[in-house]
Enzyme design. Structure first.
Site, short mmCIF file in Angstrom:
data_model
loop_
_atom_site.label_atom_id
_atom_site.label_comp_id
_atom_site.label_asym_id
_atom_site.label_seq_id
_atom_site.Cartn_x
_atom_site.Cartn_y
_atom_site.Cartn_z
N ARG A 100 0.83 -1.21 0.00
CA ARG A 100 0.00 0.00 0.00
C ARG A 100 0.87 1.26 0.00
O ARG A 100 0.52 2.25 -0.66
CB ARG A 100 -0.92 0.00 1.23
CG ARG A 100 -1.71 1.29 1.37
CD ARG A 100 -2.63 1.27 2.57
NE ARG A 100 -3.28 2.57 2.73
CZ ARG A 100 -4.18 2.84 3.67
NH1 ARG A 100 -4.56 1.90 4.52
NH2 ARG A 100 -4.72 4.04 3.76
N ASN A 154 -10.84 -4.22 -0.04
CA ASN A 154 -10.86 -3.14 -1.01
C ASN A 154 -9.99 -3.43 -2.22
O ASN A 154 -9.05 -4.22 -2.12
CB ASN A 154 -10.37 -1.84 -0.34
CG ASN A 154 -11.48 -1.11 0.36
OD1 ASN A 154 -12.62 -1.10 -0.11
ND2 ASN A 154 -11.17 -0.49 1.49
N CYS A 175 -19.08 -1.82 2.59
CA CYS A 175 -18.15 -0.74 2.92
C CYS A 175 -18.65 -0.10 4.21
O CYS A 175 -19.84 -0.16 4.53
CB CYS A 175 -18.16 0.27 1.77
SG CYS A 175 -17.09 1.69 2.02
N HIS A 205 -17.07 3.87 -3.08
CA HIS A 205 -16.16 5.01 -2.97
C HIS A 205 -16.39 6.04 -4.08
O HIS A 205 -15.52 6.86 -4.37
CB HIS A 205 -14.68 4.57 -2.96
CG HIS A 205 -14.32 3.82 -1.72
ND1 HIS A 205 -13.04 3.37 -1.46
CD2 HIS A 205 -15.07 3.42 -0.65
CE1 HIS A 205 -13.02 2.73 -0.29
NE2 HIS A 205 -14.24 2.76 0.20
N TYR A 255 -14.76 10.41 -0.73
CA TYR A 255 -13.78 10.00 -1.75
C TYR A 255 -13.90 10.86 -3.02
O TYR A 255 -12.96 10.93 -3.81
CB TYR A 255 -13.96 8.53 -2.11
CG TYR A 255 -13.37 7.59 -1.09
CD1 TYR A 255 -12.03 7.21 -1.14
CD2 TYR A 255 -14.15 7.10 -0.05
CE1 TYR A 255 -11.49 6.35 -0.20
CE2 TYR A 255 -13.62 6.25 0.91
CZ TYR A 255 -12.28 5.88 0.83
OH TYR A 255 -11.75 5.05 1.77
#
Length: 438
Positions: A100, A154, A175, A205, A255
């Site tokens: 990440r 995700n 989510c 998102h 988002y």
């Protein structure tokens, strides 16, 4: 779900060594009378063994304190956990926080938003994750074909669409953002969540809340006018432009700041990169602190510090969904499902995030009362990127991956897309062997 009705439920959590696990264990304890869990299997891989043991022992202490007859099993054998399960929940991170970190850092170095589920970073996370989830789905099809797979991994929308298109497993994506908004509204208006109705339209998102009714009163104009907003721990709190927000026609997901306020969000990311490192590095520090707490043999409950993680409340959403499926509650929840004919400008097999009635046979998507015209173009553009990314993840085709990268609205040019794709695929070589075959 006859097995569950007679002898209690078997639930497998894939990624059981996650820092979120104490929250879902707490959920099972609190809902035991409506969701009688008999066997809880926490599964991880060798690299996650230490975390699995720490969080697993905490789970056992929590159950022991409750006095409930729930058996907690810790295992690295995924198939053993899945066999005969009623529910399989996935909360894994392929490549851990190290992967990440590069999802976020590399785009920033090219002047592009770096985020783990949106833009180039989200694309890499999807391509690492989709093959693993499809492999898990094969085990479920073989060992527990009637199980529900509830995916929180995700990017949840893309992963769930891939599962629905390329496997026969009954899968639903979820989510924490919708339940977080409900809690925020409930507190703001001092009203039980059961008296609040919100309508979500869009993708995971990438959604707009087009109706907010509190005790039957339309509160959307007021919320848009005051610019009061619910935001996540993982997205900076930068204010919306008042004229833009008032005319948008829906309360935007936090988002969406990455799309509508790209310059401000990128500036914040670059500043944060210099002072604190990437969001992944911040999360790593929070996680290290959490696991120190979890390792305390005197701890028998979920610590308050867990709420500092960006996914707070996700487990409550997961337990809500399990309870509704198990008991055929027919309540309304916001989840990620197959489009069908709900949004007529998207393919029928596209994954979308909308309100659904949750029955014992699965979710039924509710018709949406309104899709803001100004949202349709962005939804369609991001869905194009998502479908190309899914195809690239399944095929390992670099040409399709390049088209996916170029199609994303946050990527400014083919030149940047090619550089980013090359660098990010190289960084992900251990997880994406299909892209590195000669």
């Amino acid at each position: 779900m006859a097995r569950g009705k007679k002898s209690g439920l078997k639930i497998a959590i894939i990624g059981g060594g996650s820092s979120y696990t104490p929250e879902i264990v707490e959920g099972f304890i609190l809902r035991y009378d409506r969701l009688p869990v008999r066997e809880l299997w926490l599964v991880d891989i060798e690299a996650g063994r230490r975390k699995l043991e720490i969080v697993g022992e905490l789970a056992k202490r929590m159950v022991a304190k409750s006095g409930l007859p729930i058996e907690v099993h810790l295992t690295l054998d995924r198939r053993q956990a899945i066999e005969g399960a009623d529910f399989v929940s996935t909360q894994l991170r392929v490549g851990l926080l190290e992967a990440r970190k590069w999802d976020e850092r590399l785009p920033n170095l090219h002047g592009v938003i770096g985020q783990e589920t949106t833009g180039p970073g989200g694309m890499m996370k999807a391509m690492r994750t989709i093959p693993v989830l499809l492999d898990i789905a094969k085990d479920i099809e073989e060992l527990s074909p009637h199980a529900w797979l509830l995916n929180f991994t995700n990017p949840a929308g893309m992963v769930t669409e891939a599962l629905n298109r390329y496997s026969g497993v009954r899968s639903i994506g979820l989510c924490n953002a919708p339940i977080g908004l409900q809690k925020w509204l409930s507190k703001k208006y001092d009203t039980p969540a059961s008296r609040i109705f919100t309508e979500f339209v869009g993708l995971n998102h990438l959604h707009w809340v087009t109706r907010v009714e509190v005790d039957g009163v339309d509160r959307l104009p007021e919320l848009l006018d005051k610019r009061e907003e619910y935001s996540g721990k993982n997205v900076p709190a930068t204010e919306w432009d008042p004229d833009f927000l008032r005319s948008l026609g829906g309360l935007p997901s936090y988002y969406l700041k990455y799309f509508y306020m790209r310059d401000a969000m990128l500036a914040e990311q670059l500043e944060s990169l210099k002072s604190n490192g990437t969001r992944a590095e911040v999360v790593k520090r929070v996680e290290d602190e959490l696991f120190e707490l979890y390792a305390d043999p005197g701890l028998q409950e979920k610590p308050k510090q867990l709420e500092q993680r960006g996914g707070a409340y996700y487990s409550e959403a997961a337990v809500n969904l399990m309870e509704s499926l198990h008991n055929d509650l027919r309540d309304i929840q916001t989840i990620n499902v197959r489009n069908g004919k709900t949004l007529d400008f998207l393919p029928e097999d596209a994954g979308i995030e909308v309100n659904c009635v949750i029955t014992g046979q699965g979710p039924i998507a509710l018709p949406v009362s309104r899709v803001p015209e100004q949202a349709k173009g962005l939804i369609a553009a991001v869905k194009t990127y998502e479908r190309l990314t899914i195809e690239a993840a399944v095929t390992g085709d670099r040409d399709i991956a390049l088209q996916a990268m170029v199609s994303h609205p946050l990527v400014p040019s083919v030149t940047v897309a090619k550089k980013l794709l090359g660098e990010m695929l190289e960084k992900n070589k251990p997880y994406l062997p299909a892209f590195h075959r000669s």
